[in-house]
Design a protein around this motif. Sequence first.
Motif, short mmCIF file in Angstrom:
data_model
loop_
_atom_site.label_atom_id
_atom_site.label_comp_id
_atom_site.label_asym_id
_atom_site.label_seq_id
_atom_site.Cartn_x
_atom_site.Cartn_y
_atom_site.Cartn_z
N GLY A 294 0.83 -1.20 0.00
CA GLY A 294 0.00 0.00 0.00
C GLY A 294 0.86 1.25 0.00
N TYR A 295 1.92 1.23 0.79
CA TYR A 295 2.85 2.36 0.86
C TYR A 295 3.56 2.57 -0.47
CZ TYR A 295 6.94 5.08 2.24
OH TYR A 295 7.92 6.03 2.31
N LYS A 296 3.98 1.48 -1.11
CA LYS A 296 4.66 1.57 -2.40
C LYS A 296 3.74 2.20 -3.45
CE LYS A 296 6.94 -1.22 -5.90
NZ LYS A 296 6.28 -2.05 -6.87
N VAL A 297 2.48 1.77 -3.48
CA VAL A 297 1.52 2.34 -4.43
C VAL A 297 1.31 3.82 -4.12
CG1 VAL A 297 -0.91 2.29 -5.14
CG2 VAL A 297 0.37 0.16 -4.94
N ALA A 298 1.22 4.17 -2.85
CA ALA A 298 1.06 5.58 -2.46
C ALA A 298 2.26 6.40 -2.94
CB ALA A 298 0.89 5.70 -0.95
N GLN A 299 3.46 5.85 -2.82
CA GLN A 299 4.65 6.55 -3.31
C GLN A 299 4.60 6.73 -4.82
OE1 GLN A 299 7.80 3.98 -1.70
NE2 GLN A 299 8.63 5.82 -0.72
N GLU A 300 4.18 5.68 -5.53
CA GLU A 300 4.08 5.77 -6.98
C GLU A 300 3.06 6.83 -7.41
OE1 GLU A 300 3.16 1.77 -8.15
OE2 GLU A 300 5.19 1.05 -7.73
N MET A 301 2.03 7.00 -6.60
CA MET A 301 1.00 8.00 -6.89
C MET A 301 1.47 9.40 -6.49
SD MET A 301 -2.31 5.79 -5.61
CE MET A 301 -3.25 7.23 -5.26
N ARG A 302 2.60 9.47 -5.80
CA ARG A 302 3.19 10.74 -5.35
C ARG A 302 2.26 11.50 -4.41
NH1 ARG A 302 7.78 11.85 -7.66
NH2 ARG A 302 7.61 14.09 -7.46
N VAL A 303 1.68 10.76 -3.47
CA VAL A 303 0.84 11.40 -2.46
C VAL A 303 1.71 11.76 -1.26
CG1 VAL A 303 -1.22 10.15 -3.23
CG2 VAL A 303 0.12 9.24 -1.31
N ASP A 304 1.11 12.47 -0.32
CA ASP A 304 1.89 12.98 0.81
C ASP A 304 2.05 11.97 1.95
OD1 ASP A 304 2.37 15.90 0.10
OD2 ASP A 304 0.24 15.63 -0.31
N LYS A 305 0.98 11.22 2.24
CA LYS A 305 1.05 10.31 3.38
C LYS A 305 0.23 9.06 3.12
CE LYS A 305 1.93 13.89 6.67
NZ LYS A 305 1.41 14.80 7.61
N TYR A 306 0.60 8.01 3.84
CA TYR A 306 -0.13 6.73 3.80
C TYR A 306 -0.45 6.33 5.23
CZ TYR A 306 -1.12 1.79 3.25
OH TYR A 306 -1.73 0.57 3.28
N VAL A 307 -1.72 6.04 5.49
CA VAL A 307 -2.14 5.51 6.79
C VAL A 307 -3.11 4.37 6.53
CG1 VAL A 307 -1.85 7.69 8.04
CG2 VAL A 307 -4.06 7.15 7.04
N GLU A 308 -3.22 3.48 7.51
CA GLU A 308 -4.24 2.46 7.43
C GLU A 308 -4.80 2.19 8.82
OE1 GLU A 308 -2.03 -1.81 7.31
OE2 GLU A 308 -1.96 -0.70 5.42
N CYS A 309 -6.04 1.70 8.83
CA CYS A 309 -6.71 1.46 10.10
C CYS A 309 -7.94 0.57 9.90
CB CYS A 309 -7.15 2.79 10.73
SG CYS A 309 -8.35 3.69 9.74
N SER A 310 -8.55 0.23 11.00
CA SER A 310 -9.82 -0.49 10.98
C SER A 310 -10.82 0.31 11.79
CB SER A 310 -9.67 -1.89 11.59
OG SER A 310 -10.95 -2.45 11.81
N ALA A 311 -11.91 0.71 11.16
CA ALA A 311 -12.95 1.43 11.88
C ALA A 311 -13.75 0.49 12.76
CB ALA A 311 -13.89 2.14 10.89
N VAL A 312 -13.82 -0.79 12.41
CA VAL A 312 -14.60 -1.75 13.17
C VAL A 312 -13.92 -2.10 14.48
CG1 VAL A 312 -15.54 -4.10 13.17
CG2 VAL A 312 -15.78 -2.66 11.15
N THR A 313 -12.61 -2.43 14.43
CA THR A 313 -11.90 -2.83 15.64
C THR A 313 -11.21 -1.66 16.34
OG1 THR A 313 -9.82 -3.29 14.48
CG2 THR A 313 -11.44 -5.10 14.63
N LEU B 172 -5.33 1.14 14.96
CA LEU B 172 -4.64 2.28 14.37
C LEU B 172 -5.56 3.45 14.00
CD1 LEU B 172 -2.01 0.49 12.08
CD2 LEU B 172 -1.66 1.45 14.36
N LEU B 173 -6.82 3.39 14.41
CA LEU B 173 -7.78 4.42 14.04
C LEU B 173 -7.42 5.78 14.64
CD1 LEU B 173 -10.42 5.09 12.56
CD2 LEU B 173 -11.63 4.50 14.66
N LYS B 174 -7.07 5.79 15.91
CA LYS B 174 -6.73 7.05 16.56
C LYS B 174 -5.51 7.69 15.90
CE LYS B 174 -6.05 9.17 21.04
NZ LYS B 174 -6.05 8.99 22.48
N LEU B 175 -4.50 6.91 15.61
CA LEU B 175 -3.29 7.42 14.96
C LEU B 175 -3.62 7.96 13.56
CD1 LEU B 175 -0.19 7.76 14.96
CD2 LEU B 175 -0.06 5.46 14.00
N ALA B 176 -4.42 7.22 12.80
CA ALA B 176 -4.80 7.67 11.46
C ALA B 176 -5.59 8.97 11.52
CB ALA B 176 -5.61 6.58 10.75
#
Length: 191
Positions: A139-158, A161-165
């Motif tokens: 996911g991070y590699k694809v985000a880099q290829e897209m030249r975006v600023d940041k990559y985060v991931e989380c689970s809204a259900v559980t 990492l939601l608070k950090l995201a």
Amino acid sequence: MDDVVVKVLLLGDEKVGKSTFLSRISGGSRSLDGHAQITLLRDIDQPFIFEVTNRRRRYCLEFYDTSSPEDWRLLQPDLVLICYDISQRLSLIDMQRVWIKQVHSTFQTSDGLPIMVVGLKRDLRSEDDPNGIIYPQEGYKVAQEMRVDKYVECSAVTGELLKLAFEEICNTAVKTSTADGGQSEGGCAIL
């Protein structure tokens, strides 16, 4: 002092988890750990407004989903979140083939517009499907290829990492109101 309004647009395929994500964070800090009940928000109630305060001022973050009652292409967002479902490879592919191109073709200010990739449904990452699994590195590699600023991931259900995201989204949103803007200084940051 007046609130600073920051418009945040969530883009991505249908059913990648954008509504659940917004519904979870709408419960405030007590629901970010994933223990509180999720009350799903209705698309017609957009924008979903969150107030954030730091030491200097208050910010009013207006979140708009792709299924906004208005045409999202008419918005002038300050921050774009391109979301994908970690358990669905097609949503990752569409992020590259469809959504980043939509951002660049729709918003004239896309060179100065901060863009984040948000991997949702982290709880559905399964080792049982080696072809469909999307690890954070990919996911991070694809985000880099897209030249975006940041990559985060989380689970809204559980709540994983939601608070950090959410904090990183808020920090980037707040920076959009400064002279330096919300874009990173080069490269994609993973959080």
